[in-house]
Motif scaffolding. Structure first.
Motif, short mmCIF file in Angstrom:
data_model
loop_
_atom_site.label_atom_id
_atom_site.label_comp_id
_atom_site.label_asym_id
_atom_site.label_seq_id
_atom_site.Cartn_x
_atom_site.Cartn_y
_atom_site.Cartn_z
N ASN A 132 -162.06 -28.57 14.35
CA ASN A 132 -160.66 -28.97 14.54
C ASN A 132 -160.00 -29.37 13.22
OD1 ASN A 132 -158.33 -29.29 16.00
ND2 ASN A 132 -158.84 -31.33 16.75
N VAL A 133 -160.12 -28.50 12.25
CA VAL A 133 -159.50 -28.71 10.94
C VAL A 133 -158.33 -27.74 10.82
CG1 VAL A 133 -159.82 -28.41 8.45
CG2 VAL A 133 -161.63 -29.47 9.82
N THR A 134 -157.14 -28.27 10.57
CA THR A 134 -155.95 -27.43 10.43
C THR A 134 -155.51 -27.43 8.98
OG1 THR A 134 -155.25 -27.88 12.70
CG2 THR A 134 -153.56 -27.06 11.17
N VAL A 135 -155.29 -26.24 8.44
CA VAL A 135 -154.85 -26.11 7.05
C VAL A 135 -153.58 -25.27 7.02
CG1 VAL A 135 -157.21 -26.29 6.21
CG2 VAL A 135 -156.22 -24.03 6.59
N GLU A 136 -152.77 -25.51 6.01
CA GLU A 136 -151.55 -24.72 5.84
C GLU A 136 -151.80 -23.64 4.79
OE1 GLU A 136 -147.15 -26.05 5.96
OE2 GLU A 136 -147.73 -26.08 3.85
N VAL A 137 -151.32 -22.45 5.09
CA VAL A 137 -151.42 -21.34 4.15
C VAL A 137 -150.04 -21.06 3.59
CG1 VAL A 137 -152.06 -18.92 3.85
CG2 VAL A 137 -153.34 -20.36 5.46
N ASP A 138 -149.93 -21.12 2.28
CA ASP A 138 -148.66 -20.81 1.61
C ASP A 138 -148.84 -19.49 0.88
OD1 ASP A 138 -146.42 -20.58 0.00
OD2 ASP A 138 -146.42 -22.69 -0.58
N PRO A 139 -148.09 -18.45 1.29
CA PRO A 139 -148.26 -17.13 0.66
C PRO A 139 -148.12 -17.17 -0.86
CG PRO A 139 -146.64 -17.03 2.44
CD PRO A 139 -147.03 -18.46 2.30
N ALA A 140 -147.38 -18.13 -1.36
CA ALA A 140 -147.20 -18.23 -2.82
C ALA A 140 -148.50 -18.56 -3.53
CB ALA A 140 -146.14 -19.28 -3.14
N ASP A 141 -149.46 -19.12 -2.79
CA ASP A 141 -150.74 -19.51 -3.39
C ASP A 141 -151.83 -18.45 -3.23
OD1 ASP A 141 -149.55 -21.91 -4.04
OD2 ASP A 141 -150.30 -22.93 -2.24
N LEU A 142 -151.55 -17.38 -2.49
CA LEU A 142 -152.57 -16.36 -2.21
C LEU A 142 -152.66 -15.34 -3.33
CD1 LEU A 142 -151.90 -15.73 1.59
CD2 LEU A 142 -153.79 -17.02 0.57
N PRO A 143 -153.83 -14.73 -3.55
CA PRO A 143 -155.10 -15.05 -2.91
C PRO A 143 -155.70 -16.30 -3.53
CG PRO A 143 -155.45 -13.31 -4.50
CD PRO A 143 -153.96 -13.62 -4.50
N TYR A 144 -156.66 -16.88 -2.83
CA TYR A 144 -157.27 -18.11 -3.30
C TYR A 144 -158.43 -17.83 -4.26
CZ TYR A 144 -154.62 -20.61 0.30
OH TYR A 144 -153.63 -21.13 1.07
#
Ligand code: FES
Length: 139
Positions: free
Chosen positions: A28-40
């Motif tokens: 139950n871990v929720t993370v936010e994905v910001d397209p500006a930071d992709l790829p990781y």
């Protein structure tokens, strides 16, 4: 290691254009994905579930390094699977070796959400690194 395997069919991905959230279960871990930071971190396809998990400290096996050559990154996309790229024949072939497949099973390294909705991904508790531990047995 990671990125694209040159010996398999290239996955057709639609990169996200807006922020979205991924919830990993059962932790139950929720993370936010910001397209500006992709790829990781170059774990699997850019913006893949594996890439997102590794960036955020969520443990997900990936014995082949994310190049669609094992099944240890097996995940189940519980919500939002319609926003993920279609699996290739090569991904399906690898998934055939995964334990307890479901209709929403994917390889975490090959599954790239387009970010149009938040998604929920289950990392199966029975998921084992086949090269280390062998196939789980039903009791
Ligand atoms: S890490 Fe090996 S197929 Fe995804």
């Amino acid at each position: 290691m990671g990125g694209q395997n040159p010996y398999i069919e290239e996955a057709k991905i639609e990169s996200p254009t807006q922020k979205y959230k991924v919830t990993f279960m059962p932790m139950n871990v929720t993370v936010e994905v910001d397209p500006a930071d992709l790829p990781y971190d170059d774990h699997g396809l850019p913006g893949s579930i594996l890439d997102i998990a590794m960036k955020n400290g969520v443990e997900l096996d990936h014995a082949c390094g994310g190049v669609c050559a094992c099944s240890t990154c097996h995940v189940i996309v519980q919500q939002g699977s319609e926003t993920c790229n279609e699996s290739t024949d090569d991904e399906e072939d690898q998934l055939d070796d995964a334990y307890a497949l479901t209709d929403h099973s994917r390889l975490g390294c090959q599954c790239v959400p387009n970010g149009k909705v938040d998604i929920v991904v289950e990392i199966p508790e029975w998921n084992r690194n086949l090269s280390r531990e062998g196939v789980p047995q039903d009791s």
